[in-house]
Scaffold this motif. Sequence first.
Motif, PDB file in Angstrom:
ATOM      1  N   ASN A  44       0.875  -1.180   0.000  1.00 21.53           N
ATOM      2  CA  ASN A  44       0.000   0.000   0.000  1.00 21.53           C
ATOM      3  C   ASN A  44       0.906   1.223   0.000  1.00 21.53           C
ATOM      4  O   ASN A  44       1.439   1.615   1.035  1.00 21.53           O
ATOM      5  CB  ASN A  44      -0.906  -0.007   1.232  1.00 21.53           C
ATOM      6  CG  ASN A  44      -1.888   1.155   1.244  1.00 21.53           C
ATOM      7  OD1 ASN A  44      -1.626   2.219   0.671  1.00 21.53           O
ATOM      8  ND2 ASN A  44      -3.016   0.977   1.896  1.00 21.53           N
ATOM      9  N   SER A 147      -0.715  -5.052   3.236  1.00 18.84           N
ATOM     10  CA  SER A 147      -1.534  -3.860   3.446  1.00 18.84           C
ATOM     11  C   SER A 147      -1.186  -3.158   4.760  1.00 18.84           C
ATOM     12  O   SER A 147      -0.352  -3.617   5.538  1.00 18.84           O
ATOM     13  CB  SER A 147      -3.021  -4.232   3.439  1.00 18.84           C
ATOM     14  OG  SER A 147      -3.311  -5.156   4.482  1.00 18.84           O
ATOM     15  N   HIS A 152     -10.739   4.671   6.355  1.00 17.74           N
ATOM     16  CA  HIS A 152     -10.862   5.154   4.985  1.00 17.74           C
ATOM     17  C   HIS A 152     -12.128   5.983   4.864  1.00 17.74           C
ATOM     18  O   HIS A 152     -13.209   5.571   5.310  1.00 17.74           O
ATOM     19  CB  HIS A 152     -10.909   3.976   4.011  1.00 17.74           C
ATOM     20  CG  HIS A 152     -10.776   4.367   2.574  1.00 17.74           C
ATOM     21  ND1 HIS A 152     -11.848   4.791   1.822  1.00 17.74           N
ATOM     22  CD2 HIS A 152      -9.685   4.419   1.747  1.00 17.74           C
ATOM     23  CE1 HIS A 152     -11.438   5.073   0.597  1.00 17.74           C
ATOM     24  NE2 HIS A 152     -10.141   4.856   0.521  1.00 17.74           N
ATOM     25  N   THR A 158      -9.667   0.314   5.272  1.00 20.41           N
ATOM     26  CA  THR A 158      -8.895  -0.205   4.149  1.00 20.41           C
ATOM     27  C   THR A 158      -7.842  -1.165   4.674  1.00 20.41           C
ATOM     28  O   THR A 158      -7.090  -0.837   5.587  1.00 20.41           O
ATOM     29  CB  THR A 158      -8.245   0.921   3.321  1.00 20.41           C
ATOM     30  OG1 THR A 158      -7.428   0.337   2.288  1.00 20.41           O
ATOM     31  CG2 THR A 158      -7.402   1.854   4.158  1.00 20.41           C
ATOM     32  N   LYS A 162      -9.063  -3.941  -0.051  1.00 19.35           N
ATOM     33  CA  LYS A 162      -8.936  -2.702  -0.817  1.00 19.35           C
ATOM     34  C   LYS A 162      -7.500  -2.477  -1.287  1.00 19.35           C
ATOM     35  O   LYS A 162      -7.283  -1.790  -2.291  1.00 19.35           O
ATOM     36  CB  LYS A 162      -9.415  -1.493  -0.021  1.00 19.35           C
ATOM     37  CG  LYS A 162      -9.553  -0.265  -0.925  1.00 19.35           C
ATOM     38  CD  LYS A 162     -10.154   0.924  -0.247  1.00 19.35           C
ATOM     39  CE  LYS A 162     -10.339   2.049  -1.270  1.00 19.35           C
ATOM     40  NZ  LYS A 162      -9.104   2.411  -1.973  1.00 19.35           N
TER      41      LYS A 162
END
Length: 380
Positions: A44, A147, A152, A158, A162
């Motif tokens: 991410n 992640s 979010h 998230t 996502k």
Amino acid sequence: MISLYRCDQYEEGRVMESLRQAIAALGGWEAYLTPQDTVLLKLNLVMNKRPEAAATTHPVFVKALIRLLQEYGCRVVIGDSPGGLFNVTALGRIYRGTGIESIAEETGAILNHNTGSMDVQNPDGQVMKSLTMTAMLRDVDKVISVSKLKTHGMMTFTGAVKNMFGVIPGTMKAEYHVRMPQADDFADALLDICHAAAPVLSFMDGIIGMEGNGPTGGRPRAVGAVLASSNPYQLDLAACSLIGLSMEQVPTLRRAYARGWIPSSADELEWSGDPREEFYVGDFKLPDHIESDLIGKNLPSFLAKPVNALLRPKVTFHHDICVGCGACAANCPAKVITMKDHRPYADYSSCIRCYCCQELCPKNAVSVRESRLFKLVRRW
């Protein structure tokens, strides 16, 4: 199975040990990979922010995973397609700014610079039967999602699911927002994308998460957790349970439950590692406006849409701290933001409330405010 292990700081040895325990509890690398596999660590890297901002996967977390995969004999590629332009120059800035470039240099891992795209058929998709995805997926044998545990603005949370939105090429993400402006519809698209990308494992950096106005404008918040699972949907359910988020609050969880992909409660998951009650953060702060999006969720559709239209929040531009970069206007999916005298202005009547402008503002000069009507309703 959910692996959950304590790690309170980004010290390489401690992170590596927690990750080693987490993967061992899931059956070891051999249950998912073979030596000599080329593995993509899909991070991410939402925007160019330093690691201490807690907006991106921490480089020490990434480094520890790389070392463990290399020990097993894998070739590691690091990549993401953040919001905005997806080209070598833009990727280079983000790799450097987030500390990932130096990790690649230390470990010998490969930074992805393939900015091409490919069309993928997704017959099992519910709303996305075909997809345009980043060609970096074609360069690897397996995908691992890495992640960050964050709130979010649009989707409440998230995490692992996502994170896989980052396999959609840069500015093409805007098309998905425009096509599916409602949170549940967009959640279904995210589930389809994650299913198509098919990560064999998902790890979540919950050592320091982000609360409040995430995914980029919130505050760092210690959780002290390293999480892992072969099931990204269940991993998100597990992580949300640690920070007090219910399924009803998170669109991707609601839609995953509707598909039968997750149980109704994290209590029904199989857990391994440290006791999860030791990680619970009961006062984890949500985005300021999030309650207003839930008012109409149980109303009939003919009432829910007008009610939500009246109560939903809107973005506010803080011109005093805006630097006039134009990132908000350039990345607005609905193209409702215009720059006047180097300052942004929005046509709120056409705004789809995706909050990409807030997410991609480098100076946190965009906030999302509750409507006056919602404030009255809440007081009443």
